[in-house]
Design a protein around this motif. Structure first.
Motif, short mmCIF file in Angstrom:
data_model
loop_
_atom_site.label_atom_id
_atom_site.label_comp_id
_atom_site.label_asym_id
_atom_site.label_seq_id
_atom_site.Cartn_x
_atom_site.Cartn_y
_atom_site.Cartn_z
N UNK A 105 -4.82 15.49 -5.62
CA UNK A 105 -3.98 14.38 -5.16
C UNK A 105 -4.43 13.07 -5.80
N UNK A 106 -5.72 12.78 -5.73
CA UNK A 106 -6.23 11.51 -6.24
C UNK A 106 -6.02 11.40 -7.74
N UNK A 107 -6.25 12.49 -8.46
CA UNK A 107 -6.06 12.47 -9.91
C UNK A 107 -4.63 12.07 -10.28
N UNK A 108 -3.67 12.64 -9.56
CA UNK A 108 -2.26 12.36 -9.86
C UNK A 108 -1.84 10.98 -9.38
N UNK A 109 -2.18 10.64 -8.16
CA UNK A 109 -1.73 9.37 -7.59
C UNK A 109 -2.45 8.18 -8.22
N UNK A 110 -3.71 8.33 -8.62
CA UNK A 110 -4.41 7.20 -9.23
C UNK A 110 -3.73 6.77 -10.52
N UNK A 111 -3.23 7.73 -11.29
CA UNK A 111 -2.54 7.39 -12.53
C UNK A 111 -1.09 6.99 -12.28
N UNK A 112 -0.34 7.85 -11.60
CA UNK A 112 1.11 7.66 -11.49
C UNK A 112 1.51 6.55 -10.54
N UNK A 113 0.76 6.38 -9.45
CA UNK A 113 1.15 5.40 -8.43
C UNK A 113 0.28 4.14 -8.51
N UNK A 114 -1.03 4.30 -8.38
CA UNK A 114 -1.90 3.13 -8.49
C UNK A 114 -1.73 2.46 -9.85
N UNK A 115 -1.67 3.26 -10.91
CA UNK A 115 -1.50 2.68 -12.24
C UNK A 115 -0.21 1.89 -12.37
N UNK A 116 0.87 2.40 -11.82
CA UNK A 116 2.15 1.67 -11.85
C UNK A 116 2.06 0.40 -11.01
N UNK A 117 1.44 0.50 -9.84
CA UNK A 117 1.30 -0.67 -8.97
C UNK A 117 0.49 -1.77 -9.65
N UNK A 118 -0.66 -1.41 -10.22
CA UNK A 118 -1.51 -2.41 -10.87
C UNK A 118 -0.81 -3.01 -12.09
N UNK A 119 -0.12 -2.18 -12.84
CA UNK A 119 0.61 -2.68 -14.00
C UNK A 119 1.67 -3.68 -13.59
N UNK A 120 2.48 -3.33 -12.58
CA UNK A 120 3.51 -4.26 -12.12
C UNK A 120 2.89 -5.54 -11.58
N UNK A 121 1.81 -5.42 -10.83
CA UNK A 121 1.17 -6.60 -10.24
C UNK A 121 0.86 -7.63 -11.31
N UNK A 122 0.25 -7.20 -12.41
CA UNK A 122 -0.16 -8.16 -13.43
C UNK A 122 0.96 -8.53 -14.38
#
Length: 248
Positions: A105-122
């Motif tokens: 779960x963490x492997x997938x969500x860290x890239x697909x979700x957290x990565x998208x969130x952080x990218x959009x944030x900045x």
């Protein structure tokens, strides 16, 4: 007016790579990002050969420090950021729910979700200050339908679509648009890993009304359109490009 500046994460293969060529051919200045220095610099050289102004910046989108530095690097080089394509993603560990774990779960969500969130944030940090900009996230048809054997991946793409719509509503008053493209089966390394064999891949293609899988260049054209001013009245949308797969 100077050419638009477009940032593409996960640009070193598949749909991201195709998007880099698509926006470069339209005259945009392109910053490509990924985790491989060799592949990144090679891609930038290919784009230069087309006459494009292109740069590579190494970043892991799971790290907020690296994402911040990536976006700041784009602005330091070009002064602005007109569009961003958040393509970096992983299929994680395919398999039934009973075989998943906290780690998969963490492997997938860290890239697909957290990565998208952080990218959009900045990206939004820059675009909101500009009063303009366009963000295109990459989802999947699995983001709005179930997927036996790909439960965690499907859940992560559901999350990407929710983030997309929420960010679009938050940013609309500032002139920034946020959309997503949801590809169906597309001829990439990820599809090869999902299917595992040419026979399974062919069977999947046979279920697509257009009777084939998509090409990365076809998905890239949809991305380039949403990123451009031609889509100036479109925000908060999930644009599906799947050969009719979800039509019925």
């Amino acid at each position: 007016m100077s050419a638009p500046v477009v940032l593409i994460t996960g640009a070193l293969a598949g749909i991201g790579r195709a998007a880099a060529f698509s926006v470069a051919k339209s005259g945009s200045r392109v910053v490509v990002s990924g985790r491989s220095l060799d592949k990144g610099h090679a891609l930038a050289e290919e784009l230069h050969a087309l006459g494009a102004e292109a740069e590579f910046i190494k970043a892991d989108i799971r790290s907020e420090e690296e994402v911040r530095a990536l976006v700041d690097g784009v602005v330091a080089r070009f002064g602005r950021l007109e569009a961003a394509v958040n393509n970096a993603g992983t299929e994680g560990q395919p398999g039934p729910v009973t075989e998943q774990s906290a780690e998969t779960y963490a492997t997938t969500f860290d890239t697909n979700v957290l990565g998208t969130l952080l990218s959009m944030k900045h990206e939004l940090r820059v675009m909101l200050a500009q009063g303009a900009g366009s963000i295109v996230n990459i989802s999947s048809t699995y983001g709005h339908e179930g997927a036996a054997g790909a439960s965690v991946y499907a859940a992560s793409k559901h999350a990407v679509e929710g983030l997309t719509k929420s960010a679009a509503l938050e940013a609309a008053g500032s002139g920034v648009r946020v959309n997503a493209v949801a590809p169906g089966p597309t001829d990439t390394g990820m599809l090869d890993r999902f299917t595992g064999s040419t026979e399974v891949k062919a069977a999947l293609a046979a279920k697509v009304p257009l009777s084939r899988v998509g090409q990365p260049s076809e998905i890239a054209e949809a991305i380039a359109f949403l990123a451009s001013g031609k889509a100036s009245f479109i925000t908060g949308q999930i644009v599906t490009a799947d050969g009719g797969k979800t039509a019925g």
